[in-house]
Design an enzyme around this catalytic site. Structure first.
Site, PDB file in Angstrom:
ATOM      1  N   HIS A  38       8.699 -37.383  50.451  1.00 41.25           N
ATOM      2  CA  HIS A  38       8.511 -38.468  49.498  1.00 41.25           C
ATOM      3  C   HIS A  38       7.308 -39.303  49.911  1.00 41.25           C
ATOM      4  CE1 HIS A  38      12.651 -38.793  47.305  1.00 41.25           C
ATOM      5  NE2 HIS A  38      12.207 -37.558  47.389  1.00 41.25           N
ATOM      6  N   PRO A  52      21.518 -50.905  55.643  1.00 44.46           N
ATOM      7  CA  PRO A  52      20.883 -49.645  55.245  1.00 44.46           C
ATOM      8  C   PRO A  52      19.700 -49.785  54.297  1.00 44.46           C
ATOM      9  CG  PRO A  52      22.962 -49.948  54.077  1.00 44.46           C
ATOM     10  CD  PRO A  52      22.876 -51.055  55.081  1.00 44.46           C
ATOM     11  N   LYS A  96      16.685 -47.509  58.288  1.00 46.92           N
ATOM     12  CA  LYS A  96      16.245 -47.523  59.676  1.00 46.92           C
ATOM     13  C   LYS A  96      17.278 -47.021  60.685  1.00 46.92           C
ATOM     14  CE  LYS A  96      12.263 -48.723  58.747  1.00 46.92           C
ATOM     15  NZ  LYS A  96      11.462 -47.522  58.598  1.00 46.92           N
ATOM     16  N   TYR A  98       8.289 -48.909  56.291  1.00 46.37           N
ATOM     17  CA  TYR A  98       9.200 -47.916  55.720  1.00 46.37           C
ATOM     18  C   TYR A  98       8.946 -46.533  56.303  1.00 46.37           C
ATOM     19  CZ  TYR A  98      12.448 -46.153  52.193  1.00 46.37           C
ATOM     20  OH  TYR A  98      13.537 -45.590  51.561  1.00 46.37           O
TER      21      TYR A  98
END
Length: 400
Positions: A76, A296, A300, A388
């Site tokens: 992704h 969540p 991580k 991220y």
């Protein structure tokens, strides 16, 4: 399998952290025993997060554990933020110099690591409950454990607790030697697995006045979705039809439709942040959920655990090869730098996207301002993207 009585490193817990640590150390010629209180079937079915940072995917590949991930995982290159009826994409490679994440379920990571461990013949004991941890302030700590109906003692040089928040590892450290930090959030996540192809190409993080929603996936055929609910919510109050209706409402944007299908699993997960400091006491080291919990929202949890054990494997390798304890002595301080960065990122994502109970108009405007800035500012989007996809993973060079 016979019950071993001596090893270099004893690992408590056969989740992804314990299994990855055992695998990395085995590749370096360091004897390990991995003990798991549950049976293999339970461990391989245990549903957890499925987003792998760039660094986590890299260490799996470098250690020979990434073949199936690269075949079946889904790369992704961004996420989608939805709020106020609009949609905004955060492009990871553009903002982070080409880095991305991999969608690959934790269950599959665990299966891969178990298969590799069993292939090597290195000790992996399921249904082996650790009853006591002793001698961690000396040079030869011991574990007393029950396996196949009998009690045994395992003597080692190092114990690593990868046995989760409720495990015996952290409880074996004197309370006077630990400082803990905790934040409990006023909401939980209702999560479902559904046999329906995802309605999106990348994860959708949606803010809505009725609460947060997340659309994720496990495979091209299986969707994973979440709803913000009250912390004391009754799962029985959420029949499948209500779940799908609420997801459709919270993620709605013009021209998009949520596909629905059979729900195969449904659960409610509380939201909390937790850190224990230090992550070492004598010859006992803490890793993963034994040392820290993150909400969540920032994906991580698994990645922090992988970072902990990669760093620890590098430190143990240097100690094993050269007797150098420099990295071992620095383990807690080095790991905690990353832990607190992840805690802050997860907190900011959580508070930006969730709707608190009884939110006042001022806080709502602040939240909307943060969402708008994140969506419109390259600097803000870059900060989200860098966190991220994950910070560079320390220790990989030691394990080459």
């Amino acid at each position: 399998m016979t019950s071993p009585h001596r090893t270099r490193v004893a690992v408590i817990g056969a989740g992804p952290a314990g299994l990855l640590l055992g695998h990395l150390l085995h590749r370096q010629g360091i004897d390990t025993v991995v003990l798991e209180s549950r049976d293999r079937g339970y461990v391989e079915r245990r549903q957890r997060a499925g987003i792998l940072e760039q660094g986590t995917a890299d260490v799996l590949r470098a250690s020979g554990a990434g073949e199936r991930m690269d075949q079946a995982g889904l790369r992704h290159d961004g996420i989608e933020l939805r709020f106020d009826g609009g949609s905004h994409r955060v492009d990871f490679p553009t903002l982070t110099g080409g880095r991305s994440v991999m969608v690959y379920a934790q269950t599959e990571v665990v299966k891969d690591l178990i298969a590799l461990r069993l292939e090597t013949g290195a000790p992996l004991l399921f249904e082996a409950e650790v009853l006591a941890v002793d001698g961690i302030e000396g040079d030869a700590p011991t574990l007393r454990y029950r396996h196949e109906g009998a009690e045994h003692t395992l003597t080692c040089d190092i114990i690593v607790a990868c046995d989760g928040f409720h495990g015996i590892g952290r409880r074996s450290v004197p309370t006077s030697a630990l400082r803990t930090f905790e934040r409990v959030y006023p909401y939980s996540w209702l999560g479902i697995l559904a046999d329906v192809p995802p309605s999106c190409d990348e994860l959708i993080y949606a803010h809505h006045p009725r609460g947060f929603a997340l659309h994720s996936m496990r495979t091209p055929q299986i969707s994973r979705l979440y709803l913000q609910v009250p912390p004391d919510e009754d799962l029985a109050a959420w029949p499948d039809s209500r779940v799908w209706d609420e997801l459709s409402t919270r993620m709605a944007v013009p021209g998009w439709t949520l596909a629905t299908g059979p729900v195969t699993e449904k659960s409610i997960t509380p939201m909390r942040s937790f850190v224990a400091e230090p992550m070492r006491h004598g010859r006992l080291f803490l890793a993963g959920d034994a040392a820290h919990i993150v909400p969540p929202t920032g994906a991580k949890g698994l990645n922090l655990a992988a970072a902990d054990v990669t760093l620890l494997a590098a430190a143990l390798t240097r100690w094993h090869r050269a007797g150098d304890t420099t990295l071992l002595d620095a383990y807690s301080a080095t790991a905690l730098q990353r832990v607190w960065r992840a805690e802050q990122f997860s907190y900011s994502m959580t508070t930006m996207l969730h709707t608190p109970p009884d939110q006042d108009p001022f806080d709502h405007r602040l939240q909307f301002a943060q969402l708008s800035y994140t969506a419109s500012s390259r600097a803000a989007s870059t900060s989200l993207a860098e966190n991220y996809v994950g910070l560079p993973l320390p220790g990989l060079e030691e394990l080459a």
